[in-house]
Design an enzyme around this catalytic site. Structure first.
Site, PDB file in Angstrom:
ATOM      1  N   HIS A  13     -44.939 -33.300  33.642  1.00  0.00           N
ATOM      2  CA  HIS A  13     -44.242 -34.122  32.639  1.00  0.00           C
ATOM      3  C   HIS A  13     -43.422 -35.203  33.328  1.00  0.00           C
ATOM      4  CE1 HIS A  13     -44.882 -31.410  29.099  1.00  0.00           C
ATOM      5  NE2 HIS A  13     -45.052 -30.524  30.067  1.00  0.00           N
ATOM      6  N   ASP A  15     -40.814 -36.992  32.183  1.00  0.00           N
ATOM      7  CA  ASP A  15     -39.353 -36.914  32.029  1.00  0.00           C
ATOM      8  C   ASP A  15     -38.747 -35.772  32.840  1.00  0.00           C
ATOM      9  OD1 ASP A  15     -40.556 -35.084  30.368  1.00  0.00           O
ATOM     10  OD2 ASP A  15     -39.473 -35.659  28.554  1.00  0.00           O
ATOM     11  N   GLY A 193     -43.355 -28.859  23.414  1.00  0.00           N
ATOM     12  CA  GLY A 193     -42.147 -28.516  22.661  1.00  0.00           C
ATOM     13  C   GLY A 193     -41.989 -27.019  22.495  1.00  0.00           C
ATOM     14  N   HIS A 220     -50.074 -26.823  24.924  1.00  0.00           N
ATOM     15  CA  HIS A 220     -49.155 -25.828  25.483  1.00  0.00           C
ATOM     16  C   HIS A 220     -49.237 -24.584  24.588  1.00  0.00           C
ATOM     17  CE1 HIS A 220     -47.204 -29.154  27.633  1.00  0.00           C
ATOM     18  NE2 HIS A 220     -46.454 -28.287  28.279  1.00  0.00           N
ATOM     19  N   GLU A 223     -47.124 -19.499  26.226  1.00  0.00           N
ATOM     20  CA  GLU A 223     -45.991 -19.597  27.161  1.00  0.00           C
ATOM     21  C   GLU A 223     -44.811 -18.868  26.515  1.00  0.00           C
ATOM     22  OE1 GLU A 223     -44.437 -23.553  27.510  1.00  0.00           O
ATOM     23  OE2 GLU A 223     -43.312 -23.135  29.335  1.00  0.00           O
ATOM     24  N   ASP A 300     -45.554 -28.702  36.314  1.00  0.00           N
ATOM     25  CA  ASP A 300     -44.876 -28.815  35.015  1.00  0.00           C
ATOM     26  C   ASP A 300     -43.740 -29.845  35.071  1.00  0.00           C
ATOM     27  OD1 ASP A 300     -44.735 -28.281  32.336  1.00  0.00           O
ATOM     28  OD2 ASP A 300     -43.651 -26.381  32.521  1.00  0.00           O
TER      29      ASP A 300
HETATM   30 ZN   LIG Z   1     -45.525 -28.439  30.186  1.00  0.00          ZN
END
Ligand SMILES: [Zn+2]
Length: 353
Positions: A13, A15, A193, A220, A223, A300
């Site tokens: 990711h 950010d 999210g 995703h 998880e 990640d």
């Molecule tokens: Zn992720």
């Protein structure tokens, strides 16, 4: 581990992976106070603490980076700097993901955000004298010797789990459709999210639309939620699953993943941070491999989790006694699961040798 080993990161990711120096520069550019006296303090602010309880707490670490990424200049620089970092770490390919709808607090539309990110990508590739696809000209897979090769990256656009953002998610699909290009650019969409709060079943129609548009996708799943979430994502048509680690709860599901060639994007340190597992020795990577499931190793969020791809590999090598042959297997799985053309995959396989 062989120091010349090459890597691919399919799940990273933007950010959550900004280099600390880039965060400082973005803050200075925009007159935003970092609240940190030095880089060490800033790193702490961006990183998850050892006391992190779950994915929901982990996700709060994205607030400050997102605040900094609300202008085209900032997004362009962020992609450029992340690619520079990955190049220096020995990566030959990465798929950098971000959610355009989280970058529209000021003047940008989602489309503007995607264009800015693509500019950052193009700037990196052109400055490193590659030809758009990241490779030297006329480089058939067998004739690369003597030719400087390096990182190629593409973008994955994330839709977001949440309340009241259906329109934004459809807008993300539209932006992905506009810029989709398996030869280089936007190559897929994703759903990110809080999986525990907003279950996968809510997003069936969204992915029906993505499939109709011909967009490949990863989701995703498995998880913060269980195997059922993964099963649904595969039913929607996901070719890859972000994490998917809880698939091990269900033998039948693991058989299905193996039979259908669905690839899991495992991110070990992130899963330790969010308490999917408490100890790396309990990480069920070998059970997945034994069941014939294709697994890849990814970071990640390099900054939030204070990691990089070499560290992720080493973590597993040390815990399970894996050698370079297993690292190679992960690399081959990543190359084969990349959202690019077969020709480009062949080049990764050649470069990763
Ligand atoms: Zn992720």
């Amino acid at each position: 581990m062989d120091k010349n080993i090459r890597f691919i990161d399919l799940h990273v990711h933007l950010d959550g992976s900004l280099p600390v120096r880039t965060v400082r520069r973005l803050a200075e550019m925009q007159g935003i106070d970092t609240g940190a006296a030095d880089d060490e303090q800033l790193k702490k602010r961006l990183q998850v603490s050892s006391g992190c309880r779950d994915l929901n707490e982990y996700l709060t670490k994205f607030d400050f980076p997102l605040e900094l990424l609300q202008t085209p200049e900032a997004l362009e620089l962020a992609v450029y700097e992340l690619m520079k970092l990955q190049d220096s770490q020995g990566l030959i390919y990465s798929e950098i993901r971000f959610a355009p709808q989280l970058h529209t607090r000021k003047q940008m539309t989602q489309r503007d955000a995607v264009k800015a990110a693509l500019r950052g990508r193009e700037r990196f590739l052109s400055e490193n004298s590659r030809n758009g696809d990241g490779f030297c000209s006329n480089s058939a897979a067998g004739s690369l010797s003597g030719c400087r090769t390096g990182l190629l990256s593409n973008l994955i656009l994330c839709c977001m789990r949440g309340d009241g953002n259906d329109d934004e998610n459809y807008e993300t699909l539209n932006a992905a459709g506009e810029f989709f290009d398996r030869e280089g650019g936007v190559v897929a969409v994703d759903l990110a999210g809080a999986e525990g709060l907003y279950p996968t079943r809510r997003y069936e129609k969204l992915f029906e639309r993505a499939a109709r548009m011909g967009l490949p996708f990863t989701i995703h799943a498995g998880e913060a939620a269980g195997a059922e979430s993964v099963r649904l994502a595969v039913r929607f048509g996901a070719k890859r699953i972000g994490h998917g680690i809880n698939s091990v709860q269900d033998d039948e599901l693991m058989r299905m993943l193996a039979a259908e060639g669905v690839t899991l994007e495992l991110c070990p340190t992130s899963n330790l941070n969010t308490r999917v597992v408490d100890n790396i020795l309990d990480y069920p990577v070998q059970r997945l491999i034994d069941a014939g499931v294709k697994v890849t190793i990814n970071t990640d969020n390099m900054t939030v989790s204070n990691t990089d791809i070499r560290h992720e590999m080493k973590l597993l090598c040390d815990a399970f006694g894996y050698g370079d042959d297993v690292c190679k297997m992960f690399l081959i799985n990543s190359a084969e699961a990349a959202f690019v053309t077969e020709e480009i995959k062949d080049r990764f396989l050649y470069e990763g040798k």
